[in-house]
Scaffold this motif. Structure first.
Motif, PDB file in Angstrom:
ATOM      1  N   UNK A  16       3.514 -12.198  -7.569  1.00 57.23           N
ATOM      2  CA  UNK A  16       4.755 -12.921  -7.182  1.00 57.23           C
ATOM      3  C   UNK A  16       6.101 -12.015  -7.305  1.00 57.23           C
ATOM      4  N   UNK A  17       5.722 -10.664  -6.633  1.00 55.74           N
ATOM      5  CA  UNK A  17       6.952  -9.662  -6.607  1.00 55.74           C
ATOM      6  C   UNK A  17       6.526  -8.719  -5.815  1.00 55.74           C
ATOM      7  N   UNK A  18       7.151  -8.456  -4.781  1.00 56.37           N
ATOM      8  CA  UNK A  18       6.622  -7.388  -3.759  1.00 56.37           C
ATOM      9  C   UNK A  18       6.519  -5.914  -4.264  1.00 56.37           C
ATOM     10  N   UNK A  19       7.789  -5.564  -5.238  1.00 60.83           N
ATOM     11  CA  UNK A  19       7.599  -4.295  -5.747  1.00 60.83           C
ATOM     12  C   UNK A  19       6.274  -4.011  -6.835  1.00 60.83           C
ATOM     13  N   UNK A  20       6.164  -5.020  -7.574  1.00 60.00           N
ATOM     14  CA  UNK A  20       5.004  -5.046  -8.455  1.00 60.00           C
ATOM     15  C   UNK A  20       3.621  -4.915  -7.749  1.00 60.00           C
ATOM     16  N   UNK A  21       3.669  -5.786  -6.674  1.00 58.66           N
ATOM     17  CA  UNK A  21       2.415  -5.725  -5.855  1.00 58.66           C
ATOM     18  C   UNK A  21       2.461  -4.324  -5.185  1.00 58.66           C
ATOM     19  N   UNK A  22       3.143  -3.736  -4.685  1.00 57.28           N
ATOM     20  CA  UNK A  22       3.246  -2.626  -3.818  1.00 57.28           C
ATOM     21  C   UNK A  22       2.694  -1.503  -4.799  1.00 57.28           C
ATOM     22  N   UNK A  23       3.363  -1.560  -6.062  1.00 62.62           N
ATOM     23  CA  UNK A  23       3.024  -0.426  -7.322  1.00 62.62           C
ATOM     24  C   UNK A  23       1.324  -0.397  -7.448  1.00 62.62           C
ATOM     25  N   UNK A  24       0.756  -1.723  -7.551  1.00 64.32           N
ATOM     26  CA  UNK A  24      -0.584  -2.102  -7.719  1.00 64.32           C
ATOM     27  C   UNK A  24      -1.452  -1.441  -6.624  1.00 64.32           C
ATOM     28  N   UNK A  25      -1.128  -1.577  -5.371  1.00 64.05           N
ATOM     29  CA  UNK A  25      -1.624  -1.353  -4.287  1.00 64.05           C
ATOM     30  C   UNK A  25      -1.444   0.259  -3.806  1.00 64.05           C
ATOM     31  N   UNK A  26      -0.524   0.787  -4.498  1.00 63.44           N
ATOM     32  CA  UNK A  26      -0.196   2.377  -4.247  1.00 63.44           C
ATOM     33  C   UNK A  26       0.404   2.606  -2.828  1.00 63.44           C
ATOM     34  N   UNK A  29       7.157  -0.596  -1.105  1.00 67.22           N
ATOM     35  CA  UNK A  29       7.353  -2.200  -0.770  1.00 67.22           C
ATOM     36  C   UNK A  29       7.765  -2.639   0.691  1.00 67.22           C
ATOM     37  N   UNK A  30       8.300  -1.606   1.371  1.00 60.60           N
ATOM     38  CA  UNK A  30       8.629  -1.851   2.685  1.00 60.60           C
ATOM     39  C   UNK A  30       7.136  -2.010   3.410  1.00 60.60           C
ATOM     40  N   UNK A  31       6.165  -1.113   3.300  1.00 57.10           N
ATOM     41  CA  UNK A  31       5.086  -1.216   3.860  1.00 57.10           C
ATOM     42  C   UNK A  31       4.302  -2.407   3.584  1.00 57.10           C
ATOM     43  N   UNK A  32       4.288  -2.859   2.535  1.00 61.27           N
ATOM     44  CA  UNK A  32       3.784  -4.172   2.013  1.00 61.27           C
ATOM     45  C   UNK A  32       4.486  -5.433   2.479  1.00 61.27           C
ATOM     46  N   UNK A  33       5.572  -5.420   2.713  1.00 63.33           N
ATOM     47  CA  UNK A  33       6.545  -6.486   3.156  1.00 63.33           C
ATOM     48  C   UNK A  33       5.976  -6.546   4.673  1.00 63.33           C
ATOM     49  N   UNK A  34       5.830  -5.446   5.345  1.00 71.44           N
ATOM     50  CA  UNK A  34       5.406  -5.389   6.627  1.00 71.44           C
ATOM     51  C   UNK A  34       3.991  -6.022   7.028  1.00 71.44           C
ATOM     52  N   UNK A  35       3.074  -5.942   5.970  1.00 76.94           N
ATOM     53  CA  UNK A  35       1.836  -6.431   5.914  1.00 76.94           C
ATOM     54  C   UNK A  35       1.722  -7.744   6.025  1.00 76.94           C
ATOM     55  N   UNK A  36       2.639  -8.390   5.111  1.00 78.59           N
ATOM     56  CA  UNK A  36       2.588  -9.746   4.796  1.00 78.59           C
ATOM     57  C   UNK A  36       3.244 -10.507   6.018  1.00 78.59           C
TER      58      UNK A  36
END
Length: 315
Positions: A16-26, A29-36
């Motif tokens: 429930x946090x983009x930055x924490x999830x991005x760190x988990x996925x290596x 955050x910007x790349x993860x936001x685009x995927x979502x």
């Protein structure tokens, strides 16, 4: 939609946090936001509400969460199965069990599984309850049989079978004249039972104390057959489980149930809550329940005049 997007969705949902999830996925955050964002566009719905504190899953995200887990599990199983078959290897499935499960199910159970699932190398291990529980948590087996009670915060537990606790007595013992034994009858009697590494020990002990009986325990053992031998020598009262007592009966002993119909041993199929099951482990669970259903009438049943106890097995 692909597995990369599903893994990204699961990470955001759980963190429930983009930055924490991005760190988990290596990833960034910007790349993860685009995927979502791409996933939301493909599904034509909003999965997360954004604010300064993080993200909050919507009802659509809640619906997708379990489906996404199931899809990833299935794809992983397919990949694993293809790789294994390509190498012509068997999947090694370890099953951990409290002592005595095979005394009830018999080795026919294992043989039937191996015949039906010839591509699985099944290893069945029996240990005292405490050891079996710990070895499951340590990852030495994927799935197991445990005597209850089972901590629901530690294991998923599926009720599998119930067995009446009972007593083994020498024919000359005064209590052998009774049809059923009350806890109060055991006051001052030397008892032989499975030790405190076995869940049944604590079940007995709690019931004795609740009845105001202080048990006089003379032998604790991991070998339930020893409790029967003690009774056959008239050196004490053996506490046992019905199928084990009748399966190891001595000619100079009798077997009596407790008057308390709720003095039972419950056994569960379990697996750790924090570990994902393989397809082979899930197949073993399904097979176990189906095999028990089809063969239940062939397994242990109380003989007359104790046939009324069989209602517990037939329900």
């Amino acid at each position: 939609m692909d597995t990369k997007e599903l893994h990204a969705f699961l990470a955001v949902y759980e963190e429930q946090n983009i930055r924490a999830a991005a760190k988990r996925l290596f990833i960034t955050p910007q790349g993860l936001s685009q995927i979502i964002k791409r996933l939301e566009q493909e599904l034509e719905t909003v999965l997360f509400e954004r604010d300064n504190r993080g993200v909050t899953p919507t009802g659509y995200a809640n619906a997708l969460y379990h489906d996404a887990q199931a899809i990833i599990r299935k794809l992983d199983d397919i990949k694993s199965d293809i790789r294994r078959k390509g190498r012509d290897e068997k999947y090694s499935l370890s099953v951990m069990s409290s002592l005595g499960m095979l005394d009830y199910l018999t080795v026919r159970f294992l043989r039937a599984f191996r015949e039906e699932f010839s591509d699985v190398a099944l290893v069945f291990l029996e240990n005292p309850c405490r050891t079996a529980r710990q070895r499951l948590l340590d990852g030495e087996a994927e799935v197991g049989f445990l005597v209850g009670p089972v901590d629901p915060l530690t294991f998923h537990a599926l009720p599998f079978s119930e067995h009446h606790n009972c007593l083994v007595l020498h024919r000359e013992h005064p209590l052998a004249q009774k049809d059923r034994i009350d806890y109060a009858d055991l006051a001052g009697q030397p008892l032989a039972l499975e030790g405190r590494d076995i869940a049944t020990y604590h079940n007995y002990h709690d019931r004795f104390l609740a009845a105001g009986v202080e048990p006089e325990i003379v032998i604790e053992t991991t070998e339930i057959a020893l409790t029967h031998r003690v009774a056959s020598m008239n050196e004490g009262v053996g506490l046992s489980t019905d199928f084990a007592a009748w399966g190891n009966a001595y000619p100079d002993t009798v077997i009596r149930p407790f008057a308390d119909m709720k003095c039972i041993e419950e056994r569960f199929i379990v697996y750790p809550v924090e570990r994902r099951l393989s397809g082979e482990a899930r197949a073993f669970i399904d097979f176990s329940f189906d095999w028990l259903r089809r063969h239940k009438q062939e397994l242990f049943h109380w003989p007359e005049p104790y046939g009324y106890l069989n209602d517990w097995y037939d329900k």
